[in-house]
Design a protein around this motif. Structure first.
Motif, PDB file in Angstrom:
ATOM      1  N   ASP A  31       0.826  -1.208   0.000  1.00 22.97           N
ATOM      2  CA  ASP A  31       0.000   0.000   0.000  1.00 22.97           C
ATOM      3  C   ASP A  31       0.859   1.256   0.000  1.00 22.97           C
ATOM      4  O   ASP A  31       0.567   2.223  -0.714  1.00 22.97           O
ATOM      5  CB  ASP A  31      -0.936   0.017   1.210  1.00 22.97           C
ATOM      6  N   LEU A  32       1.907   1.246   0.787  1.00 20.37           N
ATOM      7  CA  LEU A  32       2.810   2.392   0.840  1.00 20.37           C
ATOM      8  C   LEU A  32       3.520   2.584  -0.496  1.00 20.37           C
ATOM      9  O   LEU A  32       3.657   3.709  -0.980  1.00 20.37           O
ATOM     10  CB  LEU A  32       3.825   2.210   1.967  1.00 20.37           C
ATOM     11  N   GLY A  34       2.388   1.676  -3.447  1.00 21.06           N
ATOM     12  CA  GLY A  34       1.407   2.183  -4.405  1.00 21.06           C
ATOM     13  C   GLY A  34       1.129   3.662  -4.211  1.00 21.06           C
ATOM     14  O   GLY A  34       0.945   4.404  -5.182  1.00 21.06           O
ATOM     15  N   ALA A  35       1.114   4.091  -2.957  1.00 19.13           N
ATOM     16  CA  ALA A  35       0.890   5.512  -2.684  1.00 19.13           C
ATOM     17  C   ALA A  35       2.051   6.355  -3.186  1.00 19.13           C
ATOM     18  O   ALA A  35       1.838   7.429  -3.769  1.00 19.13           O
ATOM     19  CB  ALA A  35       0.685   5.726  -1.188  1.00 19.13           C
ATOM     20  N   VAL A  36       3.268   5.882  -2.997  1.00 17.41           N
ATOM     21  CA  VAL A  36       4.437   6.621  -3.483  1.00 17.41           C
ATOM     22  C   VAL A  36       4.430   6.673  -5.007  1.00 17.41           C
ATOM     23  O   VAL A  36       4.706   7.713  -5.616  1.00 17.41           O
ATOM     24  CB  VAL A  36       5.737   5.979  -2.952  1.00 17.41           C
ATOM     25  N   GLY A  38       1.789   6.497  -6.980  1.00 18.80           N
ATOM     26  CA  GLY A  38       0.726   7.409  -7.383  1.00 18.80           C
ATOM     27  C   GLY A  38       1.129   8.861  -7.209  1.00 18.80           C
ATOM     28  O   GLY A  38       0.817   9.712  -8.044  1.00 18.80           O
ATOM     29  N   PHE A  39       1.842   9.169  -6.135  1.00 13.04           N
ATOM     30  CA  PHE A  39       2.325  10.527  -5.910  1.00 13.04           C
ATOM     31  C   PHE A  39       3.312  10.939  -6.991  1.00 13.04           C
ATOM     32  O   PHE A  39       3.230  12.048  -7.531  1.00 13.04           O
ATOM     33  CB  PHE A  39       2.972  10.626  -4.528  1.00 13.04           C
TER      34      PHE A  39
END
Length: 78
Positions: A31-32, A34-36, A38-39
């Motif tokens: 999850d982390l 994927g968030a990075v 996406g950012f």
């Protein structure tokens, strides 16, 4: 007293694994990640779409409908 040895970090790692479990830690990591990602994609898209033509089209599309607003066009010097 200033820094921890490798044994301290190994004990902390074992306690974290016992509390959360490997599957939950794997999910948190993905999850982390994927968030990075996406950012980073959002930052890349934001800098690529910052040209003047798209900005002018966006301003033209969002004209105010207030009667007190003065509508002017900016012209480039030649």
């Amino acid at each position: 007293m200033g820094s921890f040895s490798i044994w301290h970090w190994l004990i902390v790692l074992v306690i974290v694994l016992l509390v959360f479990g490997t599957k939950k830690l794997k999910n948190i990591g993905s999850d982390l990640g994927g968030a990075v990602k996406g950012f980073k994609d959002g930052m890349k898209d934001g800098s690529a779409g910052g040209d003047a033509a798209s900005a002018a089209q966006q301003v033209t599309a969002n004209k105010a409908t207030d009667a007190n607003t003065v509508d002017v066009e900016a012209k480039t010097k030649s």
